[in-house]
Design a protein around this motif. Structure first.
Motif, PDB file in Angstrom:
ATOM      1  N   GLU A 253     -12.062  -5.776  -5.407  1.00 11.58           N
ATOM      2  CA  GLU A 253     -12.542  -4.890  -6.471  1.00 11.58           C
ATOM      3  C   GLU A 253     -13.220  -5.709  -7.573  1.00 11.58           C
ATOM      4  OE1 GLU A 253      -9.903  -1.423  -7.524  1.00 11.58           O
ATOM      5  OE2 GLU A 253      -8.441  -2.624  -6.416  1.00 11.58           O
ATOM      6  N   PHE A 254     -14.331  -5.174  -8.057  1.00 10.60           N
ATOM      7  CA  PHE A 254     -15.094  -5.804  -9.135  1.00 10.60           C
ATOM      8  C   PHE A 254     -15.001  -4.894 -10.360  1.00 10.60           C
ATOM      9  CE2 PHE A 254     -16.609  -7.225  -5.116  1.00 10.60           C
ATOM     10  CZ  PHE A 254     -17.054  -8.522  -5.275  1.00 10.60           C
ATOM     11  N   PRO A 255     -13.989  -5.039 -11.199  1.00 11.62           N
ATOM     12  CA  PRO A 255     -13.820  -4.126 -12.333  1.00 11.62           C
ATOM     13  C   PRO A 255     -14.909  -4.319 -13.378  1.00 11.62           C
ATOM     14  CG  PRO A 255     -12.244  -5.921 -12.475  1.00 11.62           C
ATOM     15  CD  PRO A 255     -12.931  -6.072 -11.155  1.00 11.62           C
ATOM     16  N   ALA A 256     -15.030  -3.355 -14.252  1.00  9.10           N
ATOM     17  CA  ALA A 256     -16.046  -3.417 -15.305  1.00  9.10           C
ATOM     18  C   ALA A 256     -15.783  -4.556 -16.280  1.00  9.10           C
ATOM     19  CB  ALA A 256     -16.086  -2.082 -16.056  1.00  9.10           C
ATOM     20  N   THR A 257     -14.574  -5.098 -16.257  1.00  7.78           N
ATOM     21  CA  THR A 257     -14.245  -6.216 -17.150  1.00  7.78           C
ATOM     22  C   THR A 257     -14.772  -7.544 -16.634  1.00  7.78           C
ATOM     23  OG1 THR A 257     -12.133  -6.476 -16.001  1.00  7.78           O
ATOM     24  CG2 THR A 257     -12.161  -5.083 -17.973  1.00  7.78           C
ATOM     25  N   GLY A 258     -15.248  -7.573 -15.379  1.00  7.47           N
ATOM     26  CA  GLY A 258     -15.646  -8.822 -14.764  1.00  7.47           C
ATOM     27  C   GLY A 258     -14.525  -9.387 -13.914  1.00  7.47           C
ATOM     28  N   GLY A 259     -14.870 -10.412 -13.091  1.00  7.28           N
ATOM     29  CA  GLY A 259     -13.871 -10.990 -12.210  1.00  7.28           C
ATOM     30  C   GLY A 259     -13.675 -10.169 -10.950  1.00  7.28           C
ATOM     31  N   ILE A 260     -12.701 -10.562 -10.129  1.00  3.32           N
ATOM     32  CA  ILE A 260     -12.420  -9.897  -8.855  1.00  3.32           C
ATOM     33  C   ILE A 260     -10.917  -9.720  -8.717  1.00  3.32           C
ATOM     34  CG2 ILE A 260     -12.613 -10.048  -6.338  1.00  3.32           C
ATOM     35  CD1 ILE A 260     -15.079 -11.726  -6.671  1.00  3.32           C
ATOM     36  N   LEU A 261     -10.511  -8.540  -8.278  1.00  2.00           N
ATOM     37  CA  LEU A 261      -9.118  -8.252  -7.948  1.00  2.00           C
ATOM     38  C   LEU A 261      -9.024  -7.995  -6.450  1.00  2.00           C
ATOM     39  CD1 LEU A 261      -8.252  -5.784 -10.861  1.00  2.00           C
ATOM     40  CD2 LEU A 261      -7.781  -8.237 -10.756  1.00  2.00           C
ATOM     41  N   THR A 262      -8.223  -8.769  -5.754  1.00  3.66           N
ATOM     42  CA  THR A 262      -8.112  -8.630  -4.305  1.00  3.66           C
ATOM     43  C   THR A 262      -6.814  -7.911  -3.933  1.00  3.66           C
ATOM     44  OG1 THR A 262      -7.079 -10.817  -4.138  1.00  3.66           O
ATOM     45  CG2 THR A 262      -9.468 -10.694  -3.862  1.00  3.66           C
ATOM     46  N   SER A 263      -6.887  -7.152  -2.872  1.00  2.85           N
ATOM     47  CA  SER A 263      -5.716  -6.484  -2.310  1.00  2.85           C
ATOM     48  C   SER A 263      -5.930  -6.355  -0.811  1.00  2.85           C
ATOM     49  CB  SER A 263      -5.491  -5.113  -2.954  1.00  2.85           C
ATOM     50  OG  SER A 263      -6.618  -4.276  -2.769  1.00  2.85           O
ATOM     51  N   TRP A 264      -4.919  -5.912  -0.106  1.00  2.00           N
ATOM     52  CA  TRP A 264      -5.010  -5.862   1.358  1.00  2.00           C
ATOM     53  C   TRP A 264      -4.013  -4.843   1.900  1.00  2.00           C
ATOM     54  CZ3 TRP A 264      -3.774  -9.872  -1.766  1.00  2.00           C
ATOM     55  CH2 TRP A 264      -2.421 -10.200  -1.870  1.00  2.00           C
ATOM     56  N   GLN A 265      -4.321  -4.357   3.080  1.00  2.00           N
ATOM     57  CA  GLN A 265      -3.441  -3.436   3.806  1.00  2.00           C
ATOM     58  C   GLN A 265      -3.415  -3.855   5.264  1.00  2.00           C
ATOM     59  OE1 GLN A 265      -5.068   0.470   3.065  1.00  2.00           O
ATOM     60  NE2 GLN A 265      -3.970   0.708   1.133  1.00  2.00           N
ATOM     61  N   LEU A 266      -2.225  -4.113   5.791  1.00  2.00           N
ATOM     62  CA  LEU A 266      -2.043  -4.465   7.192  1.00  2.00           C
ATOM     63  C   LEU A 266      -1.050  -3.474   7.786  1.00  2.00           C
ATOM     64  CD1 LEU A 266      -2.248  -7.407   5.484  1.00  2.00           C
ATOM     65  CD2 LEU A 266      -2.288  -8.253   7.818  1.00  2.00           C
ATOM     66  N   TYR A 267      -1.542  -2.636   8.680  1.00  2.00           N
ATOM     67  CA  TYR A 267      -0.726  -1.604   9.300  1.00  2.00           C
ATOM     68  C   TYR A 267      -0.552  -1.929  10.782  1.00  2.00           C
ATOM     69  CZ  TYR A 267      -1.664   1.225   5.131  1.00  2.00           C
ATOM     70  OH  TYR A 267      -1.751   1.692   3.844  1.00  2.00           O
ATOM     71  N   SER A 268       0.667  -2.250  11.183  1.00  2.33           N
ATOM     72  CA  SER A 268       0.981  -2.409  12.605  1.00  2.33           C
ATOM     73  C   SER A 268       1.650  -1.123  13.075  1.00  2.33           C
ATOM     74  CB  SER A 268       1.906  -3.611  12.828  1.00  2.33           C
ATOM     75  OG  SER A 268       1.219  -4.815  12.576  1.00  2.33           O
ATOM     76  N   VAL A 269       1.006  -0.421  13.980  1.00  2.00           N
ATOM     77  CA  VAL A 269       1.490   0.892  14.409  1.00  2.00           C
ATOM     78  C   VAL A 269       1.479   0.960  15.928  1.00  2.00           C
ATOM     79  CG1 VAL A 269       0.772   2.084  12.325  1.00  2.00           C
ATOM     80  CG2 VAL A 269      -0.825   1.863  14.209  1.00  2.00           C
ATOM     81  N   LYS A 270       2.316   1.851  16.430  1.00  2.00           N
ATOM     82  CA  LYS A 270       2.404   2.072  17.869  1.00  2.00           C
ATOM     83  C   LYS A 270       1.753   3.412  18.177  1.00  2.00           C
ATOM     84  CE  LYS A 270       5.756   1.939  21.656  1.00  2.00           C
ATOM     85  NZ  LYS A 270       7.189   1.773  22.018  1.00  2.00           N
ATOM     86  N   LEU A 271       0.458   3.348  18.499  1.00  2.00           N
ATOM     87  CA  LEU A 271      -0.287   4.578  18.769  1.00  2.00           C
ATOM     88  C   LEU A 271      -0.081   5.055  20.204  1.00  2.00           C
ATOM     89  CD1 LEU A 271      -3.637   3.758  16.918  1.00  2.00           C
ATOM     90  CD2 LEU A 271      -1.635   4.987  16.061  1.00  2.00           C
ATOM     91  N   LEU A 272       0.106   4.148  21.139  1.00  2.00           N
ATOM     92  CA  LEU A 272       0.394   4.515  22.524  1.00  2.00           C
ATOM     93  C   LEU A 272       1.905   4.558  22.678  1.00  2.00           C
ATOM     94  CD1 LEU A 272      -2.251   2.211  24.266  1.00  2.00           C
ATOM     95  CD2 LEU A 272      -2.475   4.616  23.640  1.00  2.00           C
ATOM     96  N   ARG A 273       2.474   5.740  22.574  1.00  2.00           N
ATOM     97  CA  ARG A 273       3.913   5.865  22.383  1.00  2.00           C
ATOM     98  C   ARG A 273       4.708   5.820  23.679  1.00  2.00           C
ATOM     99  NH1 ARG A 273       5.423   7.164  17.420  1.00  2.00           N
ATOM    100  NH2 ARG A 273       7.437   7.865  18.183  1.00  2.00           N
ATOM    101  N   TYR A 274       4.215   6.361  24.748  1.00  2.00           N
ATOM    102  CA  TYR A 274       5.031   6.538  25.953  1.00  2.00           C
ATOM    103  C   TYR A 274       4.507   5.636  27.064  1.00  2.00           C
ATOM    104  CZ  TYR A 274       6.143  10.603  23.168  1.00  2.00           C
ATOM    105  OH  TYR A 274       6.498  11.424  22.127  1.00  2.00           O
TER     106      TYR A 274
END
Length: 573
Positions: A253-274
């Motif tokens: 993210e590049f906020p209006a204040t300047g600089g960079i804010l980083t974040s992340w999402q890692l989702y491990s899921v079981k979509l093939l269930r059976y």
């Protein structure tokens, strides 16, 4: 007989009362057993859909893409990016190296990489990654008149009204032209804004060299501008060894204040269930869960019909309704997720040259997991401390002792993490601890009140042992009878007391005797005392002095008794 006959005719017989009581007990036990089976089934469902490999897969990918430092700078990784220059270094360094594994560790070709890339040689990169940017227009905010000569441009924070939809830069390819979203992915909730879909999008190539040239071209032509507010890097993996999908989103993210804010999402899921036999066992538990849900719903409806408005006056009935509501929500989420997986999974895997939007599936699957977690909480967490069931138990003990990692809990889930932490701390510290302190305080008050009204501990056991010991000595003729001995000892003790004590000591003894009589009259009277009589400070001082004097007397008597016992022993031999 008439009384008994009327009892049997007009009232309820004793036999019927016993029968009703037995029926009630049997019904209660049956309901408890049924609910216990339901709890076991719910626990199997909850822990059956969570695999410890989910945590380890997230850990591996986090180490690769988040913790790897950029070249020639061992202080900067994705987590610590603070400038646009650092961002491009990450894109051309750790990101490229993490996405493209061209050869084995001995530089030999391991796989046919024409159609796919294998991260860590075990995780297939599904399709190609995607980079997406959202911007805001110039002059979306106003500059104060005194500063307009110094700054003519003004870029406000991101909102749908401020979003820039016009082409910019080279105006040639898709990354320079705004594209609308053709997916159902939810909006992203970032640190400084909520971001919609669409934007300036480009997908990476299957070739590492082509992708690197693309990054260099974008950097040299200023793809990131002052109007840039967020950049998303999305890609998905599949590990056939553990049958898990890992959907990764890196956000800058590049906020209006300047600089960079980083974040992340890692989702491990079981979509093939059976797939495995265990999966089919979980499927049978899911069917059982639906049966239980139907039975409990029927029971609650009967109760509502029987008790009507009185049903809603009990807090436990409200808890039952909440539990049923959560169960129905879980079933709805489960049905929706599986329908979307059935409809979209095949389409997402058809083309290997496009970006497959698995984020939509992972998003709803995670919400389904959250609903199940809340459900089991009301019927009876995803950082390192909660990676397994055993670790979660010890983690909660450490939280009680003050050793906790709140940042990790919050990072796992920005909403449920703090809610869990605050709820746990509230119930453990503010409820259970206060109950413990209240019990101690109440016990202390009772003991203090007992001593204030003159109640003393009764040492009957000690008296009984002492009496048995004395009787045994009398039967063995090792001592005289109690009456004679008391008289002789009194005569022997009284004489030296008058002879060996001076006048001051005798006066203190008489004073102590007066204290004893006055204290016994006030506190140890046999009369019932209804009024509470607190001990004054002066009385407490006198009682203390009386105790000291009494201790001296006991020491004196003990020494005399020892002398008498020695004389008796000498007479025996």
């Amino acid at each position: 007989m008439a009384e008994a006959s009327r009892w049997h005719r007009g009232g309820t017989s004793i036999h019927n009362l016993h029968y009703r009581k037995e029926v009630q007990i049997t019904t209660t036990l049956q309901e408890l057993l049924l609910y216990f089976i339901f709890l076991i089934n719910l626990c199997i469902l909850t822990f059956g859909m969570v695999n410890p490999h989910m945590y380890y897969l997230n850990k591996v990918m986090s180490s690769l893409f988040l913790d790897t430092y950029i070249p020639d700078d061992e202080r900067t990784n994705f987590k610590s990016i603070r400038s646009i220059t650092d961002f491009w270094k990450f894109m051309e360094g750790p990101l490229l190296d993490g996405l493209y594994w061209d050869s084995w560790y001995n530089n030999q070709k391991l796989y046919d990489l024409k159609n796919s890339s294998r991260i860590y040689y075990e995780n297939i990169l599904l399709g190609v990654p995607r980079v997406r940017q959202l911007k805001v227009r110039n002059n979306t905010c106003k500059v104060y008149s005194s500063f307009q000569s110094l700054m003519s441009e003004c870029y406000d924070k991101y909102t749908s009204e401020n979003e820039d939809l016009s082409d910019f830069g080279l105006r040639l390819d898709s990354e320079w032209k705004y594209s609308t979203s053709n997916t159902n992915s939810p909006w992203h909730w970032g640190f400084v804004g909520v971001y919609g879909n669409g934007g300036y999008i480009f997908t990476l190539s299957k070739s590492k060299s082509e992708t690197k040239n693309k990054f260099i071209d974008l950097r040299l032509n200023s793809w990131i501008t002052r109007g840039t507010r967020v950049i998303f890097i999305d890609f998905s993996l599949y590990n056939a060894n553990v049958n898990l999908f890992c959907i990764i989103r890196l956000v800058a993210e590049f906020p209006a204040t300047g600089g960079i804010l980083t974040s992340w999402q890692l989702y491990s899921v079981k979509l093939l269930r059976y797939v495995s036999y265990y999966d089919y066992f979980i499927a049978s538990c899911e069917i059982t869960f639906c049966i239980f849900l139907f039975v409990f719903t029927t029971q609650e409806l009967k109760k509502m019909k029987e008790f009507k408005t009185d049903y809603f006056k009990s807090i436990w009935n409200w808890l039952e309704l909440l539990l049923l509501l959560l169960c129905f929500m879980a079933v709805s989420f489960y049905t929706y997720c599986n329908m979307q997986i059935f409809l979209l999974l095949g389409q997402l895997l058809k083309s290997t040259e496009k970006y497959p939007d698995f984020y939509f599936l992972a998003y709803w699957h995670i919400y389904y997991n959250n609903i199940i977690a809340i459900t089991i909480f009301f019927a009876w967490i995803k950082v390192d401390d909660f990676s397994t069931f055993q670790n979660s138990i010890f983690a909660q003990f450490r939280i009680v002792l003050g050793d906790f990692n709140f940042a990790g809990i919050q990072q796992a889930n920005r909403i449920l993490g703090p809610i869990y932490f605050i709820t746990f701390i509230f119930f453990v510290f503010f409820v259970l601890l206060n109950m413990f302190l209240a019990i101690i305080n109440d016990t202390y008050s009772e003991v203090k009140a007992d001593y204030s009204i003159g109640r003393r501990p009764d040492f009957e056991l000690g008296k009984m042992l002492k009496k048995s010991y004395q009787n045994a000595l009398e039967k063995l003729k090792l001592r005289k009878s109690q009456k004679n001995e008391d008289k002789n000892i009194g005569d022997l003790a009284e004489q030296p007391r008058r002879e060996n004590f001076d006048e001051n000591e005798i006066q203190r003894a008489e004073q102590m005797k007066k204290w004893k009589e006055r204290l016994e009259k006030k506190y140890y009277s046999t009369e019932t005392q209804d009024d509470y009589q607190p001990v004054t400070q002066q009385e407490f001082r006198e009682l203390f002095l009386y105790t000291v004097e009494l201790e001296k007397e006991l020491h004196y008597i003990n020494s005399k008794l020892n002398g008498v016992m020695r004389k008796l022993s000498a007479l025996q031999y």
